[in-house]
Scaffold this motif. Structure first.
Motif, PDB file in Angstrom:
ATOM      1  N   ALA A 170       8.046   7.338  11.710  1.00  0.00           N
ATOM      2  CA  ALA A 170       7.075   6.299  11.027  1.00  0.00           C
ATOM      3  C   ALA A 170       6.536   7.663  10.503  1.00  0.00           C
ATOM      4  O   ALA A 170       5.420   7.222   9.456  1.00  0.00           O
ATOM      5  CB  ALA A 170       6.295   5.307  12.028  1.00  0.00           C
ATOM      6  N   LEU A 171       6.437   8.886  10.792  1.00  0.00           N
ATOM      7  CA  LEU A 171       5.139   9.341  10.454  1.00  0.00           C
ATOM      8  C   LEU A 171       5.508  10.370   8.984  1.00  0.00           C
ATOM      9  O   LEU A 171       7.040  10.957   8.949  1.00  0.00           O
ATOM     10  CB  LEU A 171       4.704  10.957  11.605  1.00  0.00           C
ATOM     11  CG  LEU A 171       4.618  10.130  12.950  1.00  0.00           C
ATOM     12  CD1 LEU A 171       4.644  10.960  14.129  1.00  0.00           C
ATOM     13  CD2 LEU A 171       2.933   9.446  12.487  1.00  0.00           C
ATOM     14  N   PRO A 172       4.561  10.546   7.811  1.00  0.00           N
ATOM     15  CA  PRO A 172       5.109  11.366   6.845  1.00  0.00           C
ATOM     16  C   PRO A 172       5.131  12.957   7.344  1.00  0.00           C
ATOM     17  O   PRO A 172       6.720  13.281   6.280  1.00  0.00           O
ATOM     18  CB  PRO A 172       3.524  10.869   6.010  1.00  0.00           C
ATOM     19  CG  PRO A 172       2.887  10.483   6.403  1.00  0.00           C
ATOM     20  CD  PRO A 172       2.988  10.068   7.748  1.00  0.00           C
ATOM     21  N   GLU A 198       0.513   3.248  14.332  1.00  0.00           N
ATOM     22  CA  GLU A 198      -1.346   3.826  14.886  1.00  0.00           C
ATOM     23  C   GLU A 198      -0.917   3.502  17.074  1.00  0.00           C
ATOM     24  O   GLU A 198       0.206   3.561  17.137  1.00  0.00           O
ATOM     25  CB  GLU A 198      -2.318   3.008  15.340  1.00  0.00           C
ATOM     26  CG  GLU A 198      -2.677   2.056  13.579  1.00  0.00           C
ATOM     27  CD  GLU A 198      -3.468   3.374  13.466  1.00  0.00           C
ATOM     28  OE1 GLU A 198      -3.951   4.122  14.028  1.00  0.00           O
ATOM     29  OE2 GLU A 198      -3.706   3.507  11.982  1.00  0.00           O
ATOM     30  N   CYS A 249      10.505   3.216   3.029  1.00  0.00           N
ATOM     31  CA  CYS A 249       8.728   2.998   3.323  1.00  0.00           C
ATOM     32  C   CYS A 249       9.072   3.196   5.312  1.00  0.00           C
ATOM     33  O   CYS A 249       9.404   2.726   5.163  1.00  0.00           O
ATOM     34  CB  CYS A 249       8.307   1.788   2.664  1.00  0.00           C
ATOM     35  SG  CYS A 249       8.473   1.522   0.943  1.00  0.00           S
ATOM     36  N   GLN A 250       8.341   4.416   5.201  1.00  0.00           N
ATOM     37  CA  GLN A 250       7.587   4.634   6.697  1.00  0.00           C
ATOM     38  C   GLN A 250       6.692   3.777   6.324  1.00  0.00           C
ATOM     39  O   GLN A 250       5.509   3.641   6.522  1.00  0.00           O
ATOM     40  CB  GLN A 250       7.275   5.970   6.499  1.00  0.00           C
ATOM     41  CG  GLN A 250       8.526   7.003   6.267  1.00  0.00           C
ATOM     42  CD  GLN A 250       8.259   8.686   6.887  1.00  0.00           C
ATOM     43  OE1 GLN A 250       7.219   9.444   4.910  1.00  0.00           O
ATOM     44  NE2 GLN A 250       8.317   9.218   7.406  1.00  0.00           N
ATOM     45  N   THR A 281       0.744  -1.012  -0.038  1.00  0.00           N
ATOM     46  CA  THR A 281       0.217   0.013  -0.017  1.00  0.00           C
ATOM     47  C   THR A 281       0.777   1.020  -0.222  1.00  0.00           C
ATOM     48  O   THR A 281       0.742   2.347   0.212  1.00  0.00           O
ATOM     49  CB  THR A 281      -0.919   0.675   1.149  1.00  0.00           C
ATOM     50  OG1 THR A 281      -0.490   0.092   2.292  1.00  0.00           O
ATOM     51  CG2 THR A 281      -1.710  -0.724   1.161  1.00  0.00           C
ATOM     52  N   LEU A 282       1.724   0.995   0.101  1.00  0.00           N
ATOM     53  CA  LEU A 282       2.851   2.721   0.261  1.00  0.00           C
ATOM     54  C   LEU A 282       4.255   2.447  -1.082  1.00  0.00           C
ATOM     55  O   LEU A 282       4.449   3.673  -0.852  1.00  0.00           O
ATOM     56  CB  LEU A 282       4.162   1.884   1.344  1.00  0.00           C
ATOM     57  CG  LEU A 282       3.702   1.855   2.559  1.00  0.00           C
ATOM     58  CD1 LEU A 282       4.720   1.037   3.632  1.00  0.00           C
ATOM     59  CD2 LEU A 282       2.855   2.490   3.198  1.00  0.00           C
ATOM     60  N   VAL A 306       3.284   6.222  -1.381  1.00  0.00           N
ATOM     61  CA  VAL A 306       2.959   7.075  -0.696  1.00  0.00           C
ATOM     62  C   VAL A 306       4.683   7.734  -0.326  1.00  0.00           C
ATOM     63  O   VAL A 306       4.754   9.444   0.175  1.00  0.00           O
ATOM     64  CB  VAL A 306       3.090   6.378   0.671  1.00  0.00           C
ATOM     65  CG1 VAL A 306       2.835   7.641   1.704  1.00  0.00           C
ATOM     66  CG2 VAL A 306       1.422   5.960   0.429  1.00  0.00           C
ATOM     67  N   ASN A 307       5.765   6.750  -0.641  1.00  0.00           N
ATOM     68  CA  ASN A 307       6.372   7.296  -0.796  1.00  0.00           C
ATOM     69  C   ASN A 307       7.922   8.225  -1.556  1.00  0.00           C
ATOM     70  O   ASN A 307       8.816   7.964  -1.869  1.00  0.00           O
ATOM     71  CB  ASN A 307       7.808   6.731   0.214  1.00  0.00           C
ATOM     72  CG  ASN A 307       6.916   6.845   1.645  1.00  0.00           C
ATOM     73  OD1 ASN A 307       7.830   7.297   2.158  1.00  0.00           O
ATOM     74  ND2 ASN A 307       6.779   5.422   2.104  1.00  0.00           N
ATOM     75  N   ASP A 354       4.334  16.407  11.916  1.00  0.00           N
ATOM     76  CA  ASP A 354       3.243  15.315  11.767  1.00  0.00           C
ATOM     77  C   ASP A 354       1.964  15.975  12.818  1.00  0.00           C
ATOM     78  O   ASP A 354       2.315  15.949  13.651  1.00  0.00           O
ATOM     79  CB  ASP A 354       3.384  14.446  11.133  1.00  0.00           C
ATOM     80  CG  ASP A 354       2.423  12.899  11.239  1.00  0.00           C
ATOM     81  OD1 ASP A 354       1.037  13.479  11.543  1.00  0.00           O
ATOM     82  OD2 ASP A 354       2.478  13.015   9.990  1.00  0.00           O
ATOM     83  N   PRO A 361       2.853   2.469   8.392  1.00  0.00           N
ATOM     84  CA  PRO A 361       2.260   3.771   9.187  1.00  0.00           C
ATOM     85  C   PRO A 361       2.077   2.414  10.496  1.00  0.00           C
ATOM     86  O   PRO A 361       2.243   1.718  11.169  1.00  0.00           O
ATOM     87  CB  PRO A 361       1.070   2.976   8.737  1.00  0.00           C
ATOM     88  CG  PRO A 361       1.462   2.422   7.021  1.00  0.00           C
ATOM     89  CD  PRO A 361       2.871   1.724   7.115  1.00  0.00           C
TER      90      PRO A 361
END
Length: 788
Positions: free
Chosen positions: A202-204, A582, A577-578, A17-18, A21-22, A209, A580
């Motif tokens: 890990a935060l974009p 939670e 890749c970072q 899924t990344l 994103v990066n 962020d 995600p």
């Protein structure tokens, strides 16, 4: 855990899924000024645990690496590199590097001139013949795989489980006092794996962020992150946070760069950390500074903990630790009142007999202050995380009956089951005595145990040489351990010559996932995955039938997919890749396999009173053990008056690596022991003079560095020293035992559950080796005479 369970856990990462994103900069490969530039994210070599610092490798038309630069596209490292990465070209093309398989007659072990070059097929044929012979006579349990600090992704247990089918995968440090006491503490107390400081990696948006809260107070406890970048943590993030306003508490017997810039530096006596942690708990609980809501809803055994820590008031801890009581109280208050706060705990927490209890009090501190799984506090992995790859292939590769034969399992189940490793100290006894059964074949998985990881290294040397009928070494360079005991040498690829993955913090608490890209080819080397696959399918083809090639094996093990390498090719183009992240997962059932709120423990809470410790026969509450060798033994201190601590990292080396790289050796040419100026004056030791260090277990020589970074009672010695420029044959073995501080450290002094070792809190004496006493004394008076 089974392969199916592993795939399910890896699937939770959802790397696919990344892909979009990066897209944060240059593609993974491009052309610049006539050179091909490959972006990559290395593990080792060139060193560091799984940080995955971004590199750009510049290769000319002839396929030669000509330049290494930091990759500014990496969201965490942002182009910053340590000297080891900068010197990668010199590592790869070093004339001492070995680029072809070699063999040696077992009768010629220890003879550095007896090696002869062979092909990979010949090497595999020899290994196959010896494997069949030894397992037919002694069983697969007679094989030991000696683990190192990891060459790709971790300790790489499939060498033992899938290649050789042995239950005896073994990291040879006494009490495995490296990461595992901390890991086991959090696993048994909170049902999760190693908690990391949340530095927004890990935060974009990183520090900006919207979900992130800047850490108000960071405790750096027994850790030197700038020099070591340990366990996947990028050390320079501490400075990034300080620039934004994070305040620092440093707990360390030595003064380092961060300690000089901290709000509070607790320069405690080495080995007394558990007493200090209990005193912090005492202050925080008695002054009502704890998080009442988290304690009430998510902790078990608080009242019992509160009662236990009354045994360690700050006044008592001050006397034990040698730290002013007002500083202990101020630090405890500063940590407890900061929101959020975090602890970066290091190897020093493990390296004492009460290493597990040190881990226990640290987790307790994180919990009662409400800093677990919160932005800017301690991030935790969810229910899908495991500890690295230790369980991969274990059921099929070893089998239930053979698992029961793991060395140490019966005596120390808490140790062996959490990491699926044979107990280090009991493995040494098995090699020496043949009890409970003989150990006859060995494999060094990127490990130089006689220089680095083993206490009493001469004892390990003698036991291995005596016991093993056949031994294999796998590395980039020859080292003393391979030279002393191996019959086959297999050459390892460097980071520039491989495809692979790097999951920070060994995968459980992943911040970034990095990917290595092959930029060059040098010699006839293999990666860990290639060797594991090629060797394994020859020795035990029935175990490897699920994998078509080495790339598919890597893809399955690291990414939880089996698409013939196509999935790896797709996601690896991100380079990094970072993952995600939670927060507050325990509130939403994301910490437990059953989906219920809480933690994966029998009580569903963080167990301040540990049901697991109680089950294993240890005290369920934390307790302090005075170091066995120390001030409590007044007679011993008369002969060995100094507290010896060791192992702090240097930017020049990664443990025992890099001594043959000229630019790095120039940074740290000799083994150094730090002593206080007053000690130098009292003992007639000049700065730069060779000295002899002795303990009840052995001795070595190092060069004195006279410095105020240690107090008058403490000396600090560098570890993992050998001299690749010297004669490699026995008995010299590249000078392996001359300056090896591990000579002074014992085996068999671990805690009740099998964890911990007094490596950082022993005792020693120190004496000058005088060549020109008058000259040396003149130097002392010139530099330090003003102190008299």
């Amino acid at each position: 855990m089974s392969e199916d369970e592993f795939y399910q856990r890896a699937e939770a990462v959802k790397l696919d899924t990344l892909s979009d994103v990066n897209d944060i900069g240059k593609p993974w490969r491009y052309e610049e000024d006539g050179l091909t530039v490959t972006r990559t994210s290395p593990w080792s070599p060139p060193g560091c645990h799984p940080v995955g610092c971004g590199l750009k490798l510049y290769v000319d038309d002839g396929g030669r690496l000509v330049r290494v630069e930091g990759d500014e596209n990496n969201p965490v490292t942002q182009g910053r590199l340590c000297p080891r990465c900068i010197a990668l070209k010199d590592y790869i093309y070093n004339p001492a590097r070995l680029l072809h398989p070699m063999k040696r007659d077992p009768k010629e072990r220890g003879n550095a001139d007896a090696w002869e070059q062979i092909t990979w097929d010949e090497a595999f044929d020899i290994i196959k013949n010896e494997y069949d012979r030894i397992t037919a006579a002694y069983g697969r349990e007679s094989i030991v795989v000696f683990a190192g600090t990891g060459r790709e992704g971790g300790t790489f247990a499939p060498y033992g489980t899938m290649c050789f089918g042995t239950p005896n995968f073994c990291y040879t440090q006494s009490g495995y006092a490296c990461y595992t006491p901390r890991l086991a503490a959090i696993a048994y107390i909170a049902g999760t794996t190693y908690p990391e400081w949340d530095y927004a990696g890990a935060l974009p948006g990183r520090w900006e962020d919207e979900r992130y809260e800047l850490t108000e107070c960071l405790v750096v406890w027994g850790k030197a992150p700038l020099e070591s970048n340990p366990d996947g943590f990028f050390g320079h993030a501490v400075i990034d946070a300080m620039r934004r306003g994070t305040r620092l508490i440093v707990i360390d017997p030595r003064v380092n760069w961060l300690a000089t810039r901290a709000d509070i530096h607790l320069q405690l006596r080495a080995g007394t950390d558990t007493a200090l942690g209990m005193a912090w708990l005492n202050v925080i609980i008695n002054e009502d500074l704890y998080d009442h809501d988290f304690v009430e809803y998510w902790c078990y055994g608080f009242d019992q903990l509160a009662e236990r820590v009354q045994d360690m008031p700050p006044e008592k801890a001050a006397e034990i630790c040698g730290v002013p009581v007002e500083d202990i109280c101020a630090a405890a208050r500063m940590y407890a009142q900061a929101k959020p706060a975090a602890i970066q705990w290091g190897l020093a927490a493990d390296q004492k007999t009460d290493g597990m209890q040190n881990g226990q009090v640290t987790v307790d501190l994180m919990a009662i202050t409400g800093n677990l799984d919160v932005p800017g506090g301690q991030i935790l992995p969810g229910a899908g995380a495991g500890h690295n790859e230790s369980g991969f292939g274990f059921e099929k590769g070893v089998g239930e009956e053979l698992q029961k034969k793991m060395i140490g399992l019966e005596q120390y189940p808490a140790y062996c089951m959490i990491i699926l490793n044979a107990h280090a100290d009991l493995m040494l006894h098995a090699l020496e005595t043949g009890d409970p059964y003989p150990i006859k074949m060995g494999f060094y998985a990127g490990n130089n145990l006689m220089s680095c990881t083993s206490m009493e290294p001469q004892r390990w040397h003698d036991a291995i040489v005596k016991s093993l009928e056949f031994c294999i070494g796998f590395d980039t360079f020859m080292n003393p351990s391979i030279e002393a005991s191996c019959d086959i040498f297999l050459p390892l690829s460097t980071v520039a010559e491989r495809e692979g993955t790097v999951f920070t913090h060994y995968a459980p608490c992943t911040v970034t996932a990095g990917f290595m890209h092959k930029a060059i080819e040098v010699g006839e080397t293999m990666t860990d995955f290639e060797l594991c696959y090629e060797l394994g399918r020859r020795l035990r083809p029935e175990v490897w039938e699920d994998f078509a090639n080495a790339k598919e094996f890597m893809e399955a093990l690291r990414l939880g997919k089996k698409e013939g390498g196509a999935y790896f090719d797709k996601v690896s183009q991100n380079v990094v890749c970072q993952i995600p992240v939670e927060y507050y997962k325990y509130e939403r059932g994301q910490m437990r396999q059953d989906g219920q709120p809480g933690f994966a423990t029998p009580t569903g809470r963080v167990e301040l009173w540990s049901t697991a410790f109680n089950q294993f026969g240890d005290d369920p509450l934390p307790y302090y053990l005075e170091p066995e060798f120390g001030p409590a033994d007044t007679e011993l201190m008369k002969e060995y008056p100094f507290i010896l601590t060791t192992g702090a990292r240097t930017t020049a080396f990664f443990h025992s690596e890099h001594r043959q790289i000229a630019y790095l050796r120039e940074l740290n040419p000799d083994p150094i022991v730090e002593i206080n100026p007053q000690v130098a004056l009292d003992m007639g030791i000049a700065d730069g003079q060779w000295v002899r260090l002795r303990s009840p277990f052995g001795e070595c020589v190092e060069k004195a560095r006279v410095t105020e970074t240690v107090d008058e009672k403490t000396v600090h010695a560098q570890h993992a020293w050998w001299f690749p420029e010297e004669d490699g044959s026995e008995p010299n073995l590249y000078g392996n035992f001359r300056s090896n501080i591990n000579n002074l450290l014992p085996n068999d002094h671990y805690g009740k559950l099998g964890f911990g070792a007094p490596n950082k809190c022993l005792v020693c004496s120190i004496e000058p080796l005088v060549e020109n006493y008058d000259t040396d004394m003149n130097l002392i008076w010139e530099k330090f005479g003003k102190l008299v």
